[in-house]
Design an enzyme around this catalytic site. Structure first.
Site, mmCIF file in Angstrom:
data_model
loop_
_atom_site.group_PDB
_atom_site.id
_atom_site.type_symbol
_atom_site.label_atom_id
_atom_site.label_comp_id
_atom_site.label_asym_id
_atom_site.label_seq_id
_atom_site.Cartn_x
_atom_site.Cartn_y
_atom_site.Cartn_z
ATOM 1 N N LYS A 12 0.832 -1.220 0.000
ATOM 2 C CA LYS A 12 0.000 0.000 0.000
ATOM 3 C C LYS A 12 0.866 1.270 0.000
ATOM 4 O O LYS A 12 0.654 2.169 -0.805
ATOM 5 C CB LYS A 12 -0.923 0.043 1.233
ATOM 6 C CG LYS A 12 -1.899 -1.105 1.340
ATOM 7 C CD LYS A 12 -2.832 -0.933 2.530
ATOM 8 C CE LYS A 12 -2.119 -0.966 3.876
ATOM 9 N NZ LYS A 12 -1.589 -2.282 4.251
ATOM 10 N N ARG B 72 -9.851 0.906 8.059
ATOM 11 C CA ARG B 72 -9.400 -0.436 8.425
ATOM 12 C C ARG B 72 -10.463 -1.187 9.213
ATOM 13 O O ARG B 72 -10.232 -2.345 9.582
ATOM 14 C CB ARG B 72 -8.147 -0.322 9.300
ATOM 15 C CG ARG B 72 -6.868 -0.534 8.538
ATOM 16 C CD ARG B 72 -5.708 -0.320 9.482
ATOM 17 N NE ARG B 72 -4.588 -1.126 9.117
ATOM 18 C CZ ARG B 72 -3.462 -0.640 8.602
ATOM 19 N NH1 ARG B 72 -3.321 0.643 8.397
ATOM 20 N NH2 ARG B 72 -2.476 -1.438 8.306
ATOM 21 N N ARG C 178 12.005 -5.789 5.145
ATOM 22 C CA ARG C 178 11.691 -4.371 4.968
ATOM 23 C C ARG C 178 12.585 -3.465 5.820
ATOM 24 O O ARG C 178 12.816 -3.709 6.991
ATOM 25 C CB ARG C 178 10.223 -4.121 5.351
ATOM 26 C CG ARG C 178 9.858 -2.653 5.440
ATOM 27 C CD ARG C 178 8.423 -2.402 5.144
ATOM 28 N NE ARG C 178 7.530 -2.802 6.222
ATOM 29 C CZ ARG C 178 6.208 -2.637 6.154
ATOM 30 N NH1 ARG C 178 5.653 -2.122 5.069
ATOM 31 N NH2 ARG C 178 5.448 -3.022 7.156
ATOM 32 N N ARG D 3 11.169 -1.616 11.057
ATOM 33 C CA ARG D 3 10.077 -1.077 11.867
ATOM 34 C C ARG D 3 9.869 -1.973 13.079
ATOM 35 O O ARG D 3 9.969 -3.187 12.960
ATOM 36 C CB ARG D 3 8.779 -1.066 11.029
ATOM 37 C CG ARG D 3 8.561 0.228 10.305
ATOM 38 C CD ARG D 3 7.418 0.146 9.327
ATOM 39 N NE ARG D 3 6.160 -0.388 9.866
ATOM 40 C CZ ARG D 3 5.024 -0.392 9.184
ATOM 41 N NH1 ARG D 3 4.978 0.109 7.959
ATOM 42 N NH2 ARG D 3 3.921 -0.904 9.706
ATOM 43 N N ARG E 43 -0.828 -8.335 13.758
ATOM 44 C CA ARG E 43 -1.353 -7.419 12.733
ATOM 45 C C ARG E 43 -2.194 -8.181 11.716
ATOM 46 O O ARG E 43 -3.228 -7.693 11.258
ATOM 47 C CB ARG E 43 -0.190 -6.700 12.028
ATOM 48 C CG ARG E 43 0.416 -5.593 12.883
ATOM 49 C CD ARG E 43 1.805 -5.221 12.442
ATOM 50 N NE ARG E 43 1.885 -4.621 11.134
ATOM 51 C CZ ARG E 43 2.992 -4.591 10.399
ATOM 52 N NH1 ARG E 43 4.111 -5.137 10.860
ATOM 53 N NH2 ARG E 43 2.999 -4.009 9.233
HETATM 54 P P1 ADP Z 1 0.859 -1.853 7.586
HETATM 55 O O1 ADP Z 1 -0.174 -1.625 6.539
HETATM 56 O O2 ADP Z 1 2.178 -2.255 7.027
HETATM 57 O O3 ADP Z 1 0.390 -2.766 8.691
HETATM 58 P P2 ADP Z 1 0.716 0.944 8.522
HETATM 59 O O4 ADP Z 1 1.945 1.751 8.450
HETATM 60 O O5 ADP Z 1 -0.399 1.282 7.596
HETATM 61 O O6 ADP Z 1 1.210 -0.546 8.356
HETATM 62 O O7 ADP Z 1 0.119 0.964 10.014
HETATM 63 C C1 ADP Z 1 0.941 0.733 11.130
HETATM 64 C C2 ADP Z 1 0.086 0.654 12.407
HETATM 65 O O8 ADP Z 1 -0.602 1.918 12.619
HETATM 66 C C3 ADP Z 1 -1.043 -0.375 12.377
HETATM 67 O O9 ADP Z 1 -0.578 -1.667 12.724
HETATM 68 C C4 ADP Z 1 -1.987 0.213 13.448
HETATM 69 O O10 ADP Z 1 -1.516 -0.015 14.751
HETATM 70 C C5 ADP Z 1 -1.907 1.709 13.185
HETATM 71 N N1 ADP Z 1 -2.932 2.132 12.185
HETATM 72 C C6 ADP Z 1 -2.692 2.570 10.930
HETATM 73 N N2 ADP Z 1 -3.847 2.844 10.294
HETATM 74 C C7 ADP Z 1 -4.846 2.571 11.169
HETATM 75 C C8 ADP Z 1 -6.279 2.636 11.119
HETATM 76 N N3 ADP Z 1 -6.919 3.049 9.998
HETATM 77 N N4 ADP Z 1 -6.979 2.270 12.214
HETATM 78 C C9 ADP Z 1 -6.365 1.874 13.323
HETATM 79 N N5 ADP Z 1 -5.032 1.780 13.459
HETATM 80 C C10 ADP Z 1 -4.271 2.116 12.393
#
Ligand code: ADP
Length: 212
Positions: free
Chosen positions: A10, A84, A123, A156, A167
């Site tokens: 993404k 999400r 990563r 990360r 996750r």
């Molecule tokens: P990835 O898609 O690789 O899991 P992101 O960088 O998009 O990682 O998100 C990292 C973390 O940030 C998620 O695991 C969550 O804890 C938090 N997060 C991101 N977007 C949301 C969302 N829309 N709702 C709730 N938590 C979120």
């Protein structure tokens, strides 16, 4: 919007869309990481949840998105990692209605568990600017430094195998149901995200051009 499992690409595709089409992107995950690194109240309040792979409360995320939209206006945007959950998707519907903007595309990046495991394990991310790369492409320097800003490239803290498991559970339980909902509304387009970034971007570009 770009939807898909952790490691589905993404963030990479969002960055390519911004560069190619000039559409601004917002990523709650990237915002929360930056807030944590800056040590702000929001960053500290959410650090424990993100570090353990949980989802931050819908209220906080929706407020972040609304703030971002106020600053960036409504001439088109890409959401990376939002919504999400079903409640976030419902809030987004209200936000878009207020902005009189339709949802053109919900792009779902389909990836296998094998792809996710391999990508997350290798990563690297720049602590300075957030640029994402992999161990194999970062061999350009003896010390992993960012090719754009010279910042340190690090893993990360939520990419550890145990955290990734959590996750993925969150994704399966709370985000997967969105596919059905956007399928019904006609906005969903599924793309095979297991291919290289250019091949995936080729498909995404075609979808954006058709929707324009
Ligand atoms: P990835 O898609 O690789 O899991 P992101 O960088 O998009 O990682 O998100 C990292 C973390 O940030 C998620 O695991 C969550 O804890 C938090 N997060 C991101 N977007 C949301 C969302 N829309 N709702 C709730 N938590 C979120």
């Amino acid at each position: 919007m770009l939807l898909g499992a952790p490691g589905s690409g993404k963030g990479t595709q969002a960055e390519m869309i911004t560069r190619h089409f000039g559409i601004p992107v917002t990523s709650p995950g990237a915002i929360l990481r930056r807030e944590r690194d800056l040590g702000t109240e929001l960053g500290l309040e959410t650090a424990d949840i993100t570090q353990h792979g949980g989802l931050v409360s819908d209220d906080i995320i929706v407020r972040l998105i609304e703030d971002w939209l106020r600053l960036h206006g409504s001439h088109g945007f890409v959401f990376d990692g939002f919504p999400r959950t079903i409640p976030q998707a419902e809030s987004l519907q209200n936000i878009l209605a207020r902005h009189r903007t339709p949802l053109d595309l919900a792009i779902w990046l389909d990836v296998s568990e094998k792809t996710v495991g391999e990508r997350i394990a290798s990563r690297l991310q720049c602590q300075g600017c957030g640029f994402t790369t992999s161990l194999s492409s970062a061999t350009f320097a003896e010390r992993p430094v960012c090719p754009y800003c010279d910042g340190p490239l690090v893993r990360r803290n939520d990419d550890a195998a145990e955290v990734l498991k959590h996750r993925l559970q969150e994704f399966n339980a709370k985000t997967q149901p969105l596919a059905e909902s956007y399928q019904k509304s006609g906005a969903l387009r599924r793309i095979d995200g297991n291919r290289d970034r250019e091949a995936v971007f080729g498909d995404i570009s075609r979808l954006i051009e058709q929707a324009a």
